[in-house]
Design an enzyme around this catalytic site. Structure first.
Site, PDB file in Angstrom:
ATOM      1  N   LEU A  55       5.423   0.629   2.138  1.00  0.00           N
ATOM      2  CA  LEU A  55       4.695  -0.392   2.062  1.00  0.00           C
ATOM      3  C   LEU A  55       4.032  -1.467   2.295  1.00  0.00           C
ATOM      4  O   LEU A  55       3.225  -1.989   1.752  1.00  0.00           O
ATOM      5  CB  LEU A  55       5.416  -0.950   0.822  1.00  0.00           C
ATOM      6  CG  LEU A  55       5.891   0.485  -0.038  1.00  0.00           C
ATOM      7  CD1 LEU A  55       7.220  -0.065  -1.710  1.00  0.00           C
ATOM      8  CD2 LEU A  55       5.444   1.701  -0.893  1.00  0.00           C
ATOM      9  N   ALA A  56       3.662  -1.223   3.770  1.00  0.00           N
ATOM     10  CA  ALA A  56       2.799  -2.595   4.581  1.00  0.00           C
ATOM     11  C   ALA A  56       3.815  -3.714   4.582  1.00  0.00           C
ATOM     12  O   ALA A  56       2.446  -4.693   4.297  1.00  0.00           O
ATOM     13  CB  ALA A  56       1.429  -2.049   4.985  1.00  0.00           C
ATOM     14  N   GLY A  57       4.814  -3.758   3.494  1.00  0.00           N
ATOM     15  CA  GLY A  57       4.920  -5.157   3.287  1.00  0.00           C
ATOM     16  C   GLY A  57       5.279  -6.582   4.306  1.00  0.00           C
ATOM     17  O   GLY A  57       4.330  -7.308   4.337  1.00  0.00           O
ATOM     18  N   GLY A  58       5.535  -5.840   5.645  1.00  0.00           N
ATOM     19  CA  GLY A  58       5.089  -7.335   6.700  1.00  0.00           C
ATOM     20  C   GLY A  58       3.487  -7.341   6.737  1.00  0.00           C
ATOM     21  O   GLY A  58       3.245  -8.137   7.527  1.00  0.00           O
ATOM     22  N   SER A  59       3.018  -6.212   7.354  1.00  0.00           N
ATOM     23  CA  SER A  59       1.273  -6.217   7.501  1.00  0.00           C
ATOM     24  C   SER A  59       0.218  -6.724   6.333  1.00  0.00           C
ATOM     25  O   SER A  59       0.230  -7.649   6.942  1.00  0.00           O
ATOM     26  CB  SER A  59       1.160  -5.000   7.925  1.00  0.00           C
ATOM     27  OG  SER A  59       2.010  -3.958   8.479  1.00  0.00           O
ATOM     28  N   THR A  60       1.327  -6.973   4.964  1.00  0.00           N
ATOM     29  CA  THR A  60      -0.260  -7.715   4.651  1.00  0.00           C
ATOM     30  C   THR A  60       0.349  -8.742   4.174  1.00  0.00           C
ATOM     31  O   THR A  60      -0.903  -9.798   4.313  1.00  0.00           O
ATOM     32  CB  THR A  60       0.538  -7.080   2.926  1.00  0.00           C
ATOM     33  OG1 THR A  60      -0.878  -7.026   1.647  1.00  0.00           O
ATOM     34  CG2 THR A  60       1.510  -7.262   2.283  1.00  0.00           C
ATOM     35  N   LYS A 114       0.595  -1.372  -0.099  1.00  0.00           N
ATOM     36  CA  LYS A 114      -0.216  -0.059  -0.382  1.00  0.00           C
ATOM     37  C   LYS A 114       0.911   1.610   0.083  1.00  0.00           C
ATOM     38  O   LYS A 114       1.723   1.291   0.246  1.00  0.00           O
ATOM     39  CB  LYS A 114      -0.511   0.035   1.501  1.00  0.00           C
ATOM     40  CG  LYS A 114       0.216   0.377   2.311  1.00  0.00           C
ATOM     41  CD  LYS A 114      -0.037   1.707   3.734  1.00  0.00           C
ATOM     42  CE  LYS A 114       0.730   1.688   4.671  1.00  0.00           C
ATOM     43  NZ  LYS A 114       1.709   2.315   4.214  1.00  0.00           N
ATOM     44  N   ALA A 124      11.008  -3.140   5.081  1.00  0.00           N
ATOM     45  CA  ALA A 124      11.218  -1.663   6.336  1.00  0.00           C
ATOM     46  C   ALA A 124      10.765  -0.480   5.549  1.00  0.00           C
ATOM     47  O   ALA A 124      11.751   0.520   5.351  1.00  0.00           O
ATOM     48  CB  ALA A 124      12.159  -1.343   6.530  1.00  0.00           C
ATOM     49  N   ALA A 125       9.476  -0.360   4.470  1.00  0.00           N
ATOM     50  CA  ALA A 125      10.151   0.618   2.893  1.00  0.00           C
ATOM     51  C   ALA A 125       8.730   1.604   3.206  1.00  0.00           C
ATOM     52  O   ALA A 125       8.179   2.844   2.660  1.00  0.00           O
ATOM     53  CB  ALA A 125       9.835  -0.199   2.084  1.00  0.00           C
ATOM     54  N   ASP A 142      -1.386  -1.412  10.681  1.00  0.00           N
ATOM     55  CA  ASP A 142      -2.584  -1.678   8.725  1.00  0.00           C
ATOM     56  C   ASP A 142      -2.824  -2.450   8.258  1.00  0.00           C
ATOM     57  O   ASP A 142      -3.522  -3.272   7.277  1.00  0.00           O
ATOM     58  CB  ASP A 142      -1.564  -1.306   7.921  1.00  0.00           C
ATOM     59  CG  ASP A 142      -0.381  -0.109   7.830  1.00  0.00           C
ATOM     60  OD1 ASP A 142      -1.512   0.892   8.389  1.00  0.00           O
ATOM     61  OD2 ASP A 142       0.723   0.174   7.600  1.00  0.00           O
TER      62      ASP A 142
HETATM   63  O1  C5P Z   1       0.866  -0.889  14.099  1.00  0.00           O
HETATM   64  P1  C5P Z   1       2.018  -1.125  13.665  1.00  0.00           P
HETATM   65  O2  C5P Z   1       2.627  -1.940  14.645  1.00  0.00           O
HETATM   66  O3  C5P Z   1       2.316  -1.534  12.596  1.00  0.00           O
HETATM   67  O4  C5P Z   1       2.391   0.622  14.477  1.00  0.00           O
HETATM   68  C1  C5P Z   1       4.544   0.520  13.950  1.00  0.00           C
HETATM   69  C2  C5P Z   1       4.413   1.619  15.614  1.00  0.00           C
HETATM   70  O5  C5P Z   1       3.696   2.719  14.758  1.00  0.00           O
HETATM   71  C3  C5P Z   1       4.224   1.564  16.509  1.00  0.00           C
HETATM   72  O6  C5P Z   1       4.507   0.887  17.712  1.00  0.00           O
HETATM   73  C4  C5P Z   1       3.703   3.281  16.905  1.00  0.00           C
HETATM   74  O7  C5P Z   1       5.157   3.602  17.162  1.00  0.00           O
HETATM   75  C5  C5P Z   1       3.813   3.864  15.713  1.00  0.00           C
HETATM   76  N1  C5P Z   1       2.610   4.346  15.737  1.00  0.00           N
HETATM   77  C6  C5P Z   1       1.534   5.007  16.088  1.00  0.00           C
HETATM   78  N2  C5P Z   1       0.836   5.391  15.755  1.00  0.00           N
HETATM   79  C7  C5P Z   1      -0.991   4.899  15.170  1.00  0.00           C
HETATM   80  C8  C5P Z   1       0.136   4.043  14.321  1.00  0.00           C
HETATM   81  C9  C5P Z   1       2.166   3.588  14.583  1.00  0.00           C
HETATM   82  O8  C5P Z   1       2.608   5.792  16.882  1.00  0.00           O
HETATM   83  N3  C5P Z   1      -1.722   4.821  14.905  1.00  0.00           N
END
Ligand code: C5P
Length: 315
Positions: free
Chosen positions: A104-109, A11, A101-102, A141
């Protein structure tokens, strides 16, 4: 034994605004998220043994609980112990195409694909909203990655409202292979620098979250007004990431000057994207940027926007 093959799109963020703090330590966000055709491919099958096995073609992808695909399998085992007992563990083969780590939500997808895949493999019959509730426990994500397309995301990023699809657009993505940005670092640094601008009052947070629905970018998307879309792209995290990574700021500048509909950093970066009207335009922009920056670490991808989230392609 049955297996499923899933396509897991990445994404980009067309819009990312940080509006305040949340009691859970996260940030209140207002975003417009867009799936792209650059996608990972996962094959999921049941194992006779009670374990999670993860394989990946990319040497830097971790194969343990720091990987969201692995964590998604763990979560499903905890939530559905009976199904786990019946079907056994899971073997996941991940063909990584989205840079890591880009932003682009590669890990989330990948995590989203494992939730969708195990729902099928274990014949759980969970609905998309139920899978999204589970996904939210793993990462903000993931709910979007499951449903994909073009959507407004508020709260932590998990509250979604699908909007008119933005399709027929091409996109150039550019990223230095040797630069990655930690998402927690980007948000923490933003908080340190801009906390005084945060909306503190819950009512104001709610009204700012709802304003996006009738905001200029959503209107431009619904009218497919590309000129306006290009002008209205926005990402608050650019303020901290571009100043920390001048190389990325320069890349953004060069891509912006090279043409296209609009240029922006995606998520917490460091990927920069340019929306384009055609494949030819995307190729030209890539060539211009390649000529301007002679760095073997700079990688490009040309792809299209996608109207879908996780897709099951074979059984
Ligand atoms: O939810 P996710 O693990 O992908 O988020 C990674 C990091 O991004 C969180 O640990 C937080 O530091 C930050 N984050 C945030 N607020 C959000 C989404 C992510 O502070 N709404």
């Amino acid at each position: 034994m049955r297996s499923y093959t899933l396509i897991a799109p990445g994404k980009i963020n067309l819009y990312l605004e940080i509006i305040g703090d949340r009691p859970d330590g996260y940030h209140e966000l207002v975003m417009i998220l867009q799936s792209i055709d650059l996608a990972d491919r996962l094959e999921i099958r049941s194992l006779g043994t009670q374990e999670i096995r993860l394989h990946c073609n990319h040497p830097l992808v971790p194969l343990n609980e720091t990987n969201l695909a692995y964590r998604a399998a763990q979560l499903m085992m905890e939530e559905f112990p009976q199904a786990y007992a019946n079907y056994g563990g899971v073997d996941i083969t991940l063909d990584k195409k989205i840079p890591i780590a880009a932003g682009l939500a590669g890990g989330s997808t990948d995590g989203a694909a494992v939730l969708v895949g195990l729902n099928l493999l274990w014949e759980l019959g969970l609905t998309i909203p139920k899978l999204q509730n589970l996904g939210e426990k793993l990462g903000s994500d993931i709910p979007f990655c499951i449903s994909g397309g073009t959507a407004i995301a508020t709260g932590k990023g998990e509250t979604l409202d699908a909007i008119q699809d933005l399709d027929n657009l091409w996109i150039v993505l550019a990223k230095y292979q040797n630069v990655s940005v930690s998402t927690p670092w980007a948000y923490q640094t933003y908080k340190q620098e801009f906390e005084d601008t945060y909306t503190k009052d819950l009512k104001n947070i709610q009204s700012r979250s709802s304003q996006i629905h009738s905001g200029p970018l959503v209107k431009a998307i619904s009218h497919q007004n590309l000129e306006q879309i290009g002008k209205l792209l926005h990402n608050d995290l650019e303020k901290v990431v571009l100043s920390q990574y001048p190389q990325v700021a320069q890349l953004r500048e060069i891509l912006q000057q090279a043409g296209g509909v609009g240029t922006m950093m995606s998520g917490s970066g460091p990927t920069i994207f340019t929306l384009c009207n055609s494949k030819q335009e995307a190729e030209k922009i890539k060539q211009k940027a390649r000529q301007a920056i002679e760095d073997p670490n700079l990688e490009f991808w040309i792809t299209t926007l996608s109207t879908t989230g996780i897709q099951v392609v074979s059984v």
